[in-house]
Design a protein around this motif. Structure first.
Motif, PDB file in Angstrom:
ATOM      1  N   VAL A 225       0.863  -1.178   0.000  1.00 11.17           N
ATOM      2  CA  VAL A 225       0.000   0.000   0.000  1.00 11.17           C
ATOM      3  C   VAL A 225       0.900   1.228   0.000  1.00 11.17           C
ATOM      4  O   VAL A 225       1.626   1.478   0.970  1.00 11.17           O
ATOM      5  CB  VAL A 225      -0.937   0.004   1.226  1.00 11.17           C
ATOM      6  N   GLN A 226       0.882   1.973  -1.102  1.00 10.28           N
ATOM      7  CA  GLN A 226       1.759   3.142  -1.243  1.00 10.28           C
ATOM      8  C   GLN A 226       1.040   4.392  -0.737  1.00 10.28           C
ATOM      9  O   GLN A 226       0.073   4.841  -1.332  1.00 10.28           O
ATOM     10  CB  GLN A 226       2.195   3.356  -2.702  1.00 10.28           C
ATOM     11  N   TRP A 227       1.572   4.977   0.328  1.00  8.15           N
ATOM     12  CA  TRP A 227       0.951   6.145   0.956  1.00  8.15           C
ATOM     13  C   TRP A 227       1.444   7.462   0.351  1.00  8.15           C
ATOM     14  O   TRP A 227       1.485   8.479   1.034  1.00  8.15           O
ATOM     15  CB  TRP A 227       1.241   6.153   2.454  1.00  8.15           C
ATOM     16  N   THR A 228       1.842   7.483  -0.894  1.00  7.46           N
ATOM     17  CA  THR A 228       2.315   8.721  -1.520  1.00  7.46           C
ATOM     18  C   THR A 228       1.125   9.467  -2.107  1.00  7.46           C
ATOM     19  O   THR A 228       0.484   8.982  -3.042  1.00  7.46           O
ATOM     20  CB  THR A 228       3.334   8.422  -2.631  1.00  7.46           C
ATOM     21  N   PRO A 229       0.799  10.666  -1.594  1.00  7.96           N
ATOM     22  CA  PRO A 229      -0.407  11.363  -2.041  1.00  7.96           C
ATOM     23  C   PRO A 229      -0.155  12.313  -3.207  1.00  7.96           C
ATOM     24  O   PRO A 229       0.926  12.304  -3.832  1.00  7.96           O
ATOM     25  CB  PRO A 229      -0.824  12.125  -0.787  1.00  7.96           C
ATOM     26  N   TYR A 230      -1.118  13.133  -3.478  1.00  5.96           N
ATOM     27  CA  TYR A 230      -1.139  14.095  -4.581  1.00  5.96           C
ATOM     28  C   TYR A 230       0.130  14.949  -4.636  1.00  5.96           C
ATOM     29  O   TYR A 230       0.604  15.449  -3.619  1.00  5.96           O
ATOM     30  CB  TYR A 230      -2.362  14.998  -4.389  1.00  5.96           C
ATOM     31  N   ARG A 231       0.681  15.036  -5.838  1.00  6.66           N
ATOM     32  CA  ARG A 231       1.807  15.903  -6.174  1.00  6.66           C
ATOM     33  C   ARG A 231       3.045  15.655  -5.302  1.00  6.66           C
ATOM     34  O   ARG A 231       3.798  16.580  -4.996  1.00  6.66           O
ATOM     35  CB  ARG A 231       1.400  17.377  -6.107  1.00  6.66           C
ATOM     36  N   MET A 232       3.258  14.396  -4.961  1.00  6.90           N
ATOM     37  CA  MET A 232       4.493  14.030  -4.257  1.00  6.90           C
ATOM     38  C   MET A 232       5.221  12.920  -5.001  1.00  6.90           C
ATOM     39  O   MET A 232       5.887  12.078  -4.393  1.00  6.90           O
ATOM     40  CB  MET A 232       4.202  13.640  -2.810  1.00  6.90           C
ATOM     41  N   GLY A 233       5.093  12.921  -6.330  1.00  3.72           N
ATOM     42  CA  GLY A 233       5.873  12.002  -7.145  1.00  3.72           C
ATOM     43  C   GLY A 233       5.355  10.588  -7.172  1.00  3.72           C
ATOM     44  O   GLY A 233       6.154   9.636  -7.196  1.00  3.72           O
ATOM     45  N   ARG A 234       4.031  10.412  -7.234  1.00  9.19           N
ATOM     46  CA  ARG A 234       3.450   9.059  -7.198  1.00  9.19           C
ATOM     47  C   ARG A 234       3.802   8.196  -8.399  1.00  9.19           C
ATOM     48  O   ARG A 234       3.808   6.981  -8.307  1.00  9.19           O
ATOM     49  CB  ARG A 234       1.917   9.158  -7.125  1.00  9.19           C
ATOM     50  N   ARG A 235       4.027   8.822  -9.550  1.00  2.00           N
ATOM     51  CA  ARG A 235       4.306   8.094 -10.797  1.00  2.00           C
ATOM     52  C   ARG A 235       3.239   7.025 -11.050  1.00  2.00           C
ATOM     53  O   ARG A 235       3.541   5.844 -11.267  1.00  2.00           O
ATOM     54  CB  ARG A 235       5.706   7.474 -10.775  1.00  2.00           C
ATOM     55  N   ALA A 236       1.987   7.451 -11.033  1.00  2.00           N
ATOM     56  CA  ALA A 236       0.864   6.515 -11.118  1.00  2.00           C
ATOM     57  C   ALA A 236       0.927   5.640 -12.360  1.00  2.00           C
ATOM     58  O   ALA A 236       0.622   4.438 -12.306  1.00  2.00           O
ATOM     59  CB  ALA A 236      -0.459   7.293 -11.092  1.00  2.00           C
ATOM     60  N   ALA A 237       1.329   6.201 -13.497  1.00  2.00           N
ATOM     61  CA  ALA A 237       1.349   5.428 -14.740  1.00  2.00           C
ATOM     62  C   ALA A 237       2.364   4.292 -14.696  1.00  2.00           C
ATOM     63  O   ALA A 237       2.235   3.305 -15.436  1.00  2.00           O
ATOM     64  CB  ALA A 237       1.645   6.350 -15.919  1.00  2.00           C
ATOM     65  N   ASP A 238       3.384   4.410 -13.845  1.00  2.00           N
ATOM     66  CA  ASP A 238       4.391   3.354 -13.746  1.00  2.00           C
ATOM     67  C   ASP A 238       3.968   2.206 -12.820  1.00  2.00           C
ATOM     68  O   ASP A 238       4.607   1.147 -12.820  1.00  2.00           O
ATOM     69  CB  ASP A 238       5.715   3.936 -13.222  1.00  2.00           C
ATOM     70  N   LEU A 239       2.933   2.420 -12.042  1.00  2.00           N
ATOM     71  CA  LEU A 239       2.557   1.411 -11.048  1.00  2.00           C
ATOM     72  C   LEU A 239       1.944   0.146 -11.644  1.00  2.00           C
ATOM     73  O   LEU A 239       2.308  -0.963 -11.214  1.00  2.00           O
ATOM     74  CB  LEU A 239       1.624   2.030 -10.007  1.00  2.00           C
ATOM     75  N   PRO A 240       1.022   0.221 -12.610  1.00  2.00           N
ATOM     76  CA  PRO A 240       0.470  -1.029 -13.155  1.00  2.00           C
ATOM     77  C   PRO A 240       1.510  -1.958 -13.770  1.00  2.00           C
ATOM     78  O   PRO A 240       1.487  -3.174 -13.485  1.00  2.00           O
ATOM     79  CB  PRO A 240      -0.563  -0.543 -14.176  1.00  2.00           C
ATOM     80  N   PRO A 241       2.445  -1.460 -14.605  1.00  2.00           N
ATOM     81  CA  PRO A 241       3.467  -2.379 -15.122  1.00  2.00           C
ATOM     82  C   PRO A 241       4.300  -3.019 -14.020  1.00  2.00           C
ATOM     83  O   PRO A 241       4.638  -4.207 -14.095  1.00  2.00           O
ATOM     84  CB  PRO A 241       4.332  -1.488 -16.028  1.00  2.00           C
ATOM     85  N   LEU A 242       4.613  -2.249 -12.978  1.00  2.00           N
ATOM     86  CA  LEU A 242       5.390  -2.802 -11.870  1.00  2.00           C
ATOM     87  C   LEU A 242       4.603  -3.884 -11.136  1.00  2.00           C
ATOM     88  O   LEU A 242       5.162  -4.917 -10.740  1.00  2.00           O
ATOM     89  CB  LEU A 242       5.780  -1.694 -10.889  1.00  2.00           C
TER      90      LEU A 242
END
Length: 303
Positions: A59-76
């Motif tokens: 569970v990644q607790w990185t919120p809005y505008r803190m470098g979440r890199r959301a698009a990279d998460l599904p491939p990982l």
């Protein structure tokens, strides 16, 4: 049907496997210059190391505008075989430029949270699975009250759980008074983070009795009592009947803390923390903390 909203879709809570209930694959903040978690390769290696020890979800607790890199998460998630749950939400004001905060003032913040939970983060299409907010040191400032009010609105709109960074583990009663007392969020939808950093057993029992979840997350830092006091704190809660409210996590926040860079990283939870806690409360109780408890805490009847 309750489901955990992962970055590749909703899954039943019993599909999570062994869960690191609070960690970071990506994170950046002006408070941590030069220690940003930005490397996709390092995140991939960290997930592989966690998976090799039996890890099933992060569970990644990185919120809005803190470098979440959301698009990279599904491939990982697909490459590693580890479920990843992303966050919406907002951290303390010190982690943002004023222009970022100004852009989401007022009711726009709750709207942002709901959109990221239901539609997706930016243009990524990746939906968040919970809201992360933060308190202050023994108090709730104006910023904290604003963000928690928005988080409560998002809960009422979606059912999403709210995870709270407690500054040095303090302020838990104030958080519950606001979220659950004033704003009507059920305690079982609230996860209080960093209780290990303030080993106040009286407060631990008090907040556990409300029905919220207590997260013990992260190995010791210089001024924290995390490692040497945590087994006693966990044992006291289990003996008081609150073992079903406990969550465990790693909270890797800097590049130097990654296992691939010589730090404890995500594997530390399963390599060291799990065995130390099992020695005092038993392997079965610890197993429930990282599986059943995490599944309940982050699963939702999504609205």
């Amino acid at each position: 049907m309750r489901a955990v909203r992962t970055v590749v879709g909703d899954v039943p809570p019993d599909r999570l496997g062994v869960c690191d209930a609070h960690d970071h694959l990506f994170l950046s903040s002006p408070r941590l210059p030069g220690e940003e978690l930005r490397s996709v390769g390092a995140a991939r290696a960290e997930l592989a190391a966690f998976r090799a020890l039996g890890g099933g979800a992060v569970v990644q607790w990185t919120p809005y505008r803190m470098g979440r890199r959301a698009a990279d998460l599904p491939p990982l998630a697909r490459e590693s075989g580890v479920h990843i749950v992303a966050a919406t939400g907002l951290h303390q004001a010190q982690h943002y430029d004023e222009a970022i905060l100004k852009a989401v003032r007022g009711p726009r913040l709750a709207e942002l949270f709901v959109a990221e939970l239901t539609t997706g983060i930016g243009l990524s299409g990746v939906r968040a699975g919970f809201v992360k907010v933060a308190g202050g040191f023994h108090a709730l400032d104006r910023h904290a009250r604003w963000t928690m009010t928005a988080a409560a609105e998002a809960y009422h709109a979606t059912g999403a759980p709210i995870a709270v960074h407690l500054e040095l583990g303090t302020g838990a009663p104030d958080v519950l008074d606001l979220l659950c007392g004033e704003l009507g969020v059920p305690p079982e939808r609230v996860v209080l983070g960093h209780l290990n950093r303030a080993p106040d057993l009286l407060t631990h029992r008090h907040v556990a009795a409300s029905g919220c979840y207590l997260a013990f997350d992260g190995p010791s830092r210089a001024h924290h009592a995390t490692d040497w006091r945590m087994p006693d704190a966990v044992l006291a809660l289990v003996e008081a009947g609150f073992g079903d409210r406990l969550l465990l996590g790693g909270d890797t926040t800097t590049a130097g803390a990654r296992s691939v860079n010589g730090g404890p990283g995500m594997p530390y939870l399963l390599r060291r923390v799990r065995e130390r806690l099992a020695a005092v409360v038993g392997a079965e109780a610890v197993g429930r903390m990282v599986t059943e408890n995490a599944g309940r805490a982050f699963s939702v009847e999504w609205r």
